[in-house]
Structures are given as structure tokens and as C-alpha cells.
Design an enzyme around this catalytic site. Structure first.
Site, PDB file in Angstrom:
ATOM      1  N   ASN A  10      56.619  62.598  47.308  1.00 15.77           N
ATOM      2  CA  ASN A  10      57.315  63.287  48.393  1.00 15.77           C
ATOM      3  C   ASN A  10      58.179  64.366  47.753  1.00 15.77           C
ATOM      4  O   ASN A  10      59.195  64.066  47.140  1.00 15.77           O
ATOM      5  CB  ASN A  10      58.171  62.266  49.165  1.00 15.77           C
ATOM      6  N   TRP A  11      57.749  65.595  47.905  1.00 13.51           N
ATOM      7  CA  TRP A  11      58.465  66.696  47.237  1.00 13.51           C
ATOM      8  C   TRP A  11      59.722  67.106  47.968  1.00 13.51           C
ATOM      9  O   TRP A  11      60.484  67.938  47.489  1.00 13.51           O
ATOM     10  CB  TRP A  11      57.527  67.907  47.066  1.00 13.51           C
ATOM     11  N   LYS A  12      59.920  66.581  49.170  1.00 17.32           N
ATOM     12  CA  LYS A  12      61.101  66.909  49.987  1.00 17.32           C
ATOM     13  C   LYS A  12      61.257  68.430  50.103  1.00 17.32           C
ATOM     14  O   LYS A  12      60.258  69.133  50.130  1.00 17.32           O
ATOM     15  CB  LYS A  12      62.346  66.217  49.412  1.00 17.32           C
ATOM     16  N   HIS A  96      61.275  58.906  57.408  1.00 22.41           N
ATOM     17  CA  HIS A  96      62.008  58.878  56.142  1.00 22.41           C
ATOM     18  C   HIS A  96      63.506  58.746  56.419  1.00 22.41           C
ATOM     19  O   HIS A  96      64.016  59.311  57.389  1.00 22.41           O
ATOM     20  CB  HIS A  96      61.721  60.153  55.337  1.00 22.41           C
ATOM     21  N   GLU A  98      65.974  60.130  55.161  1.00 20.94           N
ATOM     22  CA  GLU A  98      66.694  61.408  55.239  1.00 20.94           C
ATOM     23  C   GLU A  98      66.551  62.017  56.637  1.00 20.94           C
ATOM     24  O   GLU A  98      67.460  62.674  57.130  1.00 20.94           O
ATOM     25  CB  GLU A  98      66.188  62.364  54.141  1.00 20.94           C
ATOM     26  N   GLU A 168      61.782  51.807  51.539  1.00 17.08           N
ATOM     27  CA  GLU A 168      62.670  52.622  50.718  1.00 17.08           C
ATOM     28  C   GLU A 168      64.119  52.261  51.019  1.00 17.08           C
ATOM     29  O   GLU A 168      64.710  52.796  51.968  1.00 17.08           O
ATOM     30  CB  GLU A 168      62.454  54.109  51.017  1.00 17.08           C
ATOM     31  N   GLY A 174      67.202  58.529  45.245  1.00 20.90           N
ATOM     32  CA  GLY A 174      67.891  59.628  44.552  1.00 20.90           C
ATOM     33  C   GLY A 174      69.139  59.194  43.802  1.00 20.90           C
ATOM     34  O   GLY A 174      69.943  60.016  43.391  1.00 20.90           O
ATOM     35  N   SER A 214      64.001  55.862  43.497  1.00 21.58           N
ATOM     36  CA  SER A 214      64.191  55.992  42.049  1.00 21.58           C
ATOM     37  C   SER A 214      63.050  55.389  41.221  1.00 21.58           C
ATOM     38  O   SER A 214      63.299  54.754  40.189  1.00 21.58           O
ATOM     39  CB  SER A 214      65.537  55.409  41.627  1.00 21.58           C
ATOM     40  N   GLY A 236      62.051  62.293  43.257  1.00 26.64           N
ATOM     41  CA  GLY A 236      62.404  63.112  42.090  1.00 26.64           C
ATOM     42  C   GLY A 236      61.340  63.158  40.997  1.00 26.64           C
ATOM     43  O   GLY A 236      61.000  64.236  40.496  1.00 26.64           O
TER      44      GLY A 236
HETATM   45  P1  13P Z   1      63.603  59.285  44.718  1.00 28.44           P
HETATM   46  O1  13P Z   1      62.340  58.851  44.004  1.00 28.44           O
HETATM   47  O2  13P Z   1      64.076  60.654  44.303  1.00 28.44           O
HETATM   48  O3  13P Z   1      64.677  58.251  44.670  1.00 28.44           O
HETATM   49  O4  13P Z   1      63.199  59.451  46.269  1.00 28.44           O
HETATM   50  C1  13P Z   1      62.509  58.435  46.894  1.00 28.44           C
HETATM   51  C2  13P Z   1      62.064  58.916  48.221  1.00 28.44           C
HETATM   52  O5  13P Z   1      62.858  59.157  49.096  1.00 28.44           O
HETATM   53  C3  13P Z   1      60.620  59.123  48.436  1.00 28.44           C
HETATM   54  O6  13P Z   1      60.328  59.353  49.768  1.00 28.44           O
END
Ligand code: 13P
Length: 253
Positions: A10-12, A96, A98, A168, A174, A214, A236
């Protein structure tokens, strides 16, 4: 039941079109010949078309990071399932944390998005997870239960087959603070049990449950060794070809 491991990046809100193309070119090279694992990348909307052209003919699948539930119309700023299909998306990430945290997503809106996406023929990575406060208050399982029940409401067994659940924990996203394999497995096992209750044992055994939060080349192996962890949704560490391909090649670590 053997479930094919599924690793998705997931590149966000990262990568310009040019950066996205560069990354996926590298990924194609580092992932060539990888077998026994499904791989997807979820670039931002603006890079979907360029990435699709680059991965054509490879085994990397394209995913989007969100979708709206209406088919078309006056919904400024939104993107429909049909549009995602047209640009080559196989998967879409829905719910998600976020989106829930910063953009007002609720279990109900998540459910509407899932329903339409599946109807339109997209497969869904359905994200769930508790916050640190909820975990500390002992509410992890009740939160997960509610998210699963409401998010999947109204889906028949055949539709459920289009779902991958992504657990998650919000406190692990993150933060560099991964859930331990045991902590993750405990929730994954709970989710599978919940799916068995809502559907059947056979179906619950088919559904893949990814872990996200993470994930790195250092911790993937321990996570994947758990019986109910079927893959990872990587943030990440998916932004660099080296770390993402190591995660995909977790068996070789
Ligand atoms: P990280 O791997 O940066 O913690 O993010 C996880 C995530 O939200 C994947 O959707």
C-alpha cells in the site's frame, strides 16, 4: 486447507507517476520468477494507469486504495469501481484505518463500498483493526467483531470469496511497533472463527487474512509462520523495491 500467501504494497499518498514507474520497473526485475505467492501493489490513483502498463505481462496485480459506492454521477472527488476496473485494477483496499481516522469512514460506509466493489467484479482487501486505546481497554475482540459483522453485512458466501481480510492494528501502523506473531495470530484466529460462525467452516478456511503494521524483511518470516497469517499488507517497506521484494520472498530469508 492451503491458502496462497498474498503480499500487497500500500503506497498510500506516495510516488509521483515517474517514481511509481521507476519502482515498479525495479520490482518486476527483483520479483521475476517468484512462485507460490500472490503480489499486488496499490499506487495512488494518478499512477494507476502508468503502473498498469508497466506490469502488463508480469504476475504483479494492480490495486487501488479506495473506491466510492455509487456507479457515477455528481460525487466530486470520488472514483467508481467501473473506473478502477477500466484502468486495470484487480483489487481495491477498503476501510483502511487512515480512511476511518482522517476521512470519516464508518463500518457502514465501508460496507457499502465493499458491496459495490464486489458487485462490479473487484476483489477487496478489507481492513480492520483496533486502536491502542481500544486494545488497552480490553476491547480488541469486540471492535474486531463489530468491524467484521457490519463491514461484511449482507454478503453471501460467494461474495465473501472476493474478500481478503487485512488485520492492521492501528497502533502498529507506521510506528515501527509490530504486533508480535502471537498477538497477530490471536486476532487472525478470532477473525477466522467469526467467519466460520457467519458463514461456514469451509469458507472460513478459504479466506485469506493478511497482517499489516510495520511489516519488514526482519519480521515477515515469524509472522508468516503462524497458521492463520496468510500474507501482509505492507506500507513503508513497500516503497522500496529491495525491502518489498525481500518480504515477498519471505521463504528465502
Ligand atoms: P506500515 O507498514 O507503514 O506500518 O503501514 C501499514 C499499512 O497501513 C498498510 O496498509
Amino acid at each position: 486447507m492451503v491458502r496462497l500467501p498474498f503480499i500487497a504494497g500500500n503506497w498510500k499518498m506516495n510516488k509521483t507517476v515517474r517514481e511509481a514507474v521507476d519502482l515498479v520497473k525495479e520490482l518486476k526485475a527483483t520479483l521475476s520468477g517468484v512462485k507460490g505467492v500472490e503480489v499486488a501493489v496499490a499506487p495512488p490513483f494518478t499512477a494507476l494507469d502508468a503502473v498498469r502498463r508497466e506490469i502488463e505481462g508480469s504476475s504483479i496485480l494492480l490495486a487501488a486504495q479506495n473506491v466510492y459506492w455509487e456507479e457515477k454521477g455528481a460525487f466530486t472527488g470520488e472514483i467508481s469501481s467501473l473506473m478502477l476496473k477500466e484502468v486495470g485494477c484487480h483489487y481495491v483496499i477498503i476501510g483502511h484505518s487512515e480512511r476511518r481516522q482522517f476521512f470519516g469512514e464508518t463500518d457502514e460506509t465501508v460496507s457499502r463500498r465493499i458491496k459495490t466493489a464486489l458487485t462490479q467484479g473487484l476483489k477487496v482487501m478489507f481492513c480492520i483493526g483496533e486502536t491502542l486505546k481500544e486494545r488497552e481497554e480490553g476491547k480488541t475482540f469486540s471492535v474486531i467483531e463489530r468491524q467484521v459483522e457490519v463491514g461484511l453485512k449482507g454478503l453471501g458466501p460467494q461474495e465473501l470469496r472476493g474478500i481478503t481480510v487485512a488485520y492492521e492494528p492501528v497502533w502498529a501502523i507506521g510506528t515501527g511497533k509490530t504486533a508480535t506473531p502471537d498477538q497477530a495470530e490471536e486476532v487472525h484466529r478470532y477473525v477466522r472463527g467469526k467467519l466460520e460462525g457467519l458463514y461456514s467452516k469451509i469458507i472460513s478456511e478459504e479466506i485469506r487474512i493478511q497482517y499489516g503494521g510495520s511489516v519488514t524483511p526482519e519480521n515477515i518470516k515469524g509472522l508468516m509462520a503462524q497458521p492463520n497469517i496468510d500474507g501482509a499488507l505492507v506500507g513503508g517497506a513497500s516503497l522500496k523495491a529491495e525491502s518489498f521484494s525481500k518480504i515477498v520472498r519471505f521463504r528465502e530469508l
